[in-house]
Design an enzyme around this catalytic site. Structure first.
Site, PDB file in Angstrom:
ATOM      1  N   SER A  29       5.432 -36.572   4.359  1.00  0.00           N
ATOM      2  CA  SER A  29       6.383 -37.198   3.452  1.00  0.00           C
ATOM      3  C   SER A  29       7.481 -36.218   3.041  1.00  0.00           C
ATOM      4  CB  SER A  29       5.665 -37.713   2.201  1.00  0.00           C
ATOM      5  OG  SER A  29       4.737 -38.720   2.525  1.00  0.00           O
ATOM      6  N   ARG A  33      11.591 -35.913   4.476  1.00  0.00           N
ATOM      7  CA  ARG A  33      12.692 -35.869   3.517  1.00  0.00           C
ATOM      8  C   ARG A  33      13.523 -34.607   3.722  1.00  0.00           C
ATOM      9  NH1 ARG A  33       8.908 -39.123   1.525  1.00  0.00           N
ATOM     10  NH2 ARG A  33       9.405 -40.654  -0.106  1.00  0.00           N
ATOM     11  N   GLY A 103       6.611 -45.964   9.847  1.00  0.00           N
ATOM     12  CA  GLY A 103       7.317 -46.751   8.849  1.00  0.00           C
ATOM     13  C   GLY A 103       8.325 -45.936   8.060  1.00  0.00           C
ATOM     14  N   ARG A 131       6.185 -55.147  10.207  1.00  0.00           N
ATOM     15  CA  ARG A 131       6.270 -54.693   8.815  1.00  0.00           C
ATOM     16  C   ARG A 131       7.620 -55.054   8.205  1.00  0.00           C
ATOM     17  NH1 ARG A 131       4.125 -48.601   8.383  1.00  0.00           N
ATOM     18  NH2 ARG A 131       4.365 -49.122   6.163  1.00  0.00           N
ATOM     19  N   SER A 177       8.070 -51.205  -1.745  1.00  0.00           N
ATOM     20  CA  SER A 177       7.867 -49.885  -1.133  1.00  0.00           C
ATOM     21  C   SER A 177       8.894 -48.917  -1.690  1.00  0.00           C
ATOM     22  CB  SER A 177       8.001 -49.955   0.389  1.00  0.00           C
ATOM     23  OG  SER A 177       7.952 -48.646   0.941  1.00  0.00           O
ATOM     24  N   GLN A 179       9.734 -46.356  -0.230  1.00  0.00           N
ATOM     25  CA  GLN A 179      10.461 -45.795   0.910  1.00  0.00           C
ATOM     26  C   GLN A 179      11.880 -46.347   0.987  1.00  0.00           C
ATOM     27  OE1 GLN A 179       8.069 -46.524   4.383  1.00  0.00           O
ATOM     28  NE2 GLN A 179       6.390 -45.220   3.668  1.00  0.00           N
ATOM     29  N   ASP A 322      -1.650 -44.680  -1.263  1.00  0.00           N
ATOM     30  CA  ASP A 322      -2.112 -44.251   0.059  1.00  0.00           C
ATOM     31  C   ASP A 322      -3.579 -43.834   0.041  1.00  0.00           C
ATOM     32  OD1 ASP A 322       0.191 -44.755   1.425  1.00  0.00           O
ATOM     33  OD2 ASP A 322       0.930 -42.700   1.402  1.00  0.00           O
ATOM     34  N   ARG A 395      -4.990 -44.087   7.944  1.00  0.00           N
ATOM     35  CA  ARG A 395      -5.714 -43.855   6.705  1.00  0.00           C
ATOM     36  C   ARG A 395      -7.070 -44.575   6.703  1.00  0.00           C
ATOM     37  NH1 ARG A 395      -2.912 -40.349   4.609  1.00  0.00           N
ATOM     38  NH2 ARG A 395      -0.649 -40.421   4.411  1.00  0.00           N
ATOM     39  N   LYS A 420      -1.048 -40.045  13.845  1.00  0.00           N
ATOM     40  CA  LYS A 420       0.134 -40.369  13.048  1.00  0.00           C
ATOM     41  C   LYS A 420       0.414 -39.299  12.008  1.00  0.00           C
ATOM     42  CE  LYS A 420       1.897 -44.046  10.014  1.00  0.00           C
ATOM     43  NZ  LYS A 420       3.168 -44.284  10.689  1.00  0.00           N
TER      44      LYS A 420
END
Length: 437
Positions: A29, A33, A103, A131, A177, A179, A322, A395, A420
């Site tokens: 994550s 970024r 994603g 998605r 989300s 995101q 998560d 996950r 992933k």
């Protein structure tokens, strides 16, 4: 180097309390970024700790297709990326951007592509096409981008052409989300007059938005204001910098959960009390269930005595969603019920992380009930082995691995799904169990 995995993997049950020092990957994550900001920056950046795995690999590939020069080398067993930024100027299209199953990458890259003239085609593997992306696509269109769906509005594939700069303010739901919010925040400095983003509902996963603001600040941009229902980002830009990515707190949840479910002690190196990630709060959750923990500047240790039972809790996990699969597995070992709330939105993650998770755990004899916005996990006497499907979700796969440490006969279909975010997960898990001499 990771091992070649079979189509179905039998998890080795631990013979007794575990004790291990574990090194988890850098945070994907944060890495994604940092890569976004470095790509948009003026000048050169060095990112220490590029996360392994498919998500970050897809991000690197997309950025390079958009003309960003990136050189990745290995030093001290860490991947180092030297990124020469484009100062917010993208090459004209047509350019095809494949985001695979990622994603986060698909949403970040879609927003990034809207800064250029285009056309840019963003696409992914079939599960990613399913998605939802509509809140992001709607907002980009309101900001002046041309959004052309390949099939259905709000889904990949999508063709994006910019530049942005249409509306002074846009509105999107905050409970779908974070995101989408982070994607818009990171490109907003390159929109004329910046951006004012209104949230029609409460923001979920707010710690991820704070991570975004922190990374933006590290690259020299501080004109960001985040309130309950409004996010304002001024006009400006990023500057090249050196940035070190901290260990992934989401990945750390699995080895720490191993100590919780099996007893013993597990230390995660490099994850300390100054961690940016909200998922680091999982340590407090484990403590509330009966574990003990110590968190220093450089590592985190979770312990549980075998004669100390795990207690169920009521917990709103909207900010650490998560970790719901990890939490559900730990809860199956508790002596009282656990109620997870605030996470109805995770039905549209890589899998239905409520329905699919409950169905798989119930195969083992667990009693997991799906509710409107979460799960209810009831205590059961004995769980048994079963073949568990991962539903294309890393996950779920890693959480089922933790369950296999305490339940004999757990087999995981498609174990390579962990690539992933943590390609070496199964080797790390195999090093945790205590074994009879």
């Amino acid at each position: 180097m990771t091992l070649e995995l079979p189509d179905r993997l039998l998890v080795r049950r631990a013979d007794g309390p575990v004790i291990a020092d574990v090194v988890v990957p850098p945070s994907k994550s944060i890495a994604n970024r940092a890569l976004m900001c470095a790509a948009l920056a003026e000048g050169e950046s060095e990112i220490v700790g590029i996360a392994p795995g498919d998500d970050t690999s897809a991000m690197l590939d997309c950025l390079e297709r958009l003309g960003v020069v990136i050189d990745v080398t290995e030093r001290d067993q860490r991947l180092i990326g030297t990124v020469t930024g484009n100062a917010g100027v993208l090459p004209n299209g047509p350019i095809n951007l494949q985001t695979r199953l990622a994603g986060t990458t698909s949403r970040f890259v879609t927003a990034l592509a809207a800064l250029g003239a285009g056309p840019y085609v963003i696409d992914g593997a079939p599960p990613l096409r399913a998605r939802p992306m509509a809140p992001l696509h709607n907002s980009l269109a309101a900001l002046g981008a041309r959004i052309e769906p390949g099939n259905e509005w709000g889904h990949l594939p999508v063709t994006v052409s910019g530049p942005l700069g249409g509306a002074d303010a846009v509105m999107m739901p905050g409970n779908v989300s974070s995101q989408y919010v982070s994607a818009l925040m990171m490109v907003a400095p390159y929109i004329r007059r910046g951006m004012r983003l209104g949230l029609s509902t409460e923001l979920v996963s707010r710690p991820y938005v704070e991570i975004t603001r922190s990374v933006m600040s590290a690259f020299g941009f501080d004109d960001v204001d985040v309130s309950e229902r409004t996010i304002h980002v001024g006009e400006g830009g990023y500057f090249g910098t050196d940035y070190t990515v901290e260990p992934d707190a989401s990945s750390a949840s699995y080895p720490l959960a191993a100590a919780a479910v099996r007893g013993g002690a597990v230390s995660v190196k490099g994850l300390g009390h100054d961690a940016l990630q909200g998922d680091a709060k999982f340590i407090d959750v484990l403590v509330s269930m009966g574990c003990t923990a110590t968190v220093s500047a450089n590592d985190t240790v979770v312990m549980r005595r075998s004669d100390t039972p795990l207690r169920g809790i009521d917990i709103n996990m909207a900010d650490i969603s998560d970790l719901v699969p990890t939490m559900a597995v730990v809860a199956t070992q508790a002596v009282t019920p656990t109620k997870i709330t605030g996470v109805g939105f995770i039905r549209e993650k890589e899998s239905d992380r409520l329905g699919d998770l409950a169905a798989e755990l119930n195969k083992t004899g667990a009693q997991v009930l799906v509710e409107d916005d979460g799960l209810l996990i009831m205590p059961t006497n004995v769980l048994h082995g079963a073949v568990l499907d991962t539903h294309h979700d890393h996950r779920l796969g890693m959480a089922f691995g933790v369950l296999g440490l305490v339940v004999d006969g757990i087999e995981v279909n498609d174990p390579s799904v962990v690539s992933k975010s943590w390609p070496a997960f199964w080797e790390a898990l195999d090093a945790i169990p205590a074994r009879r001499s």
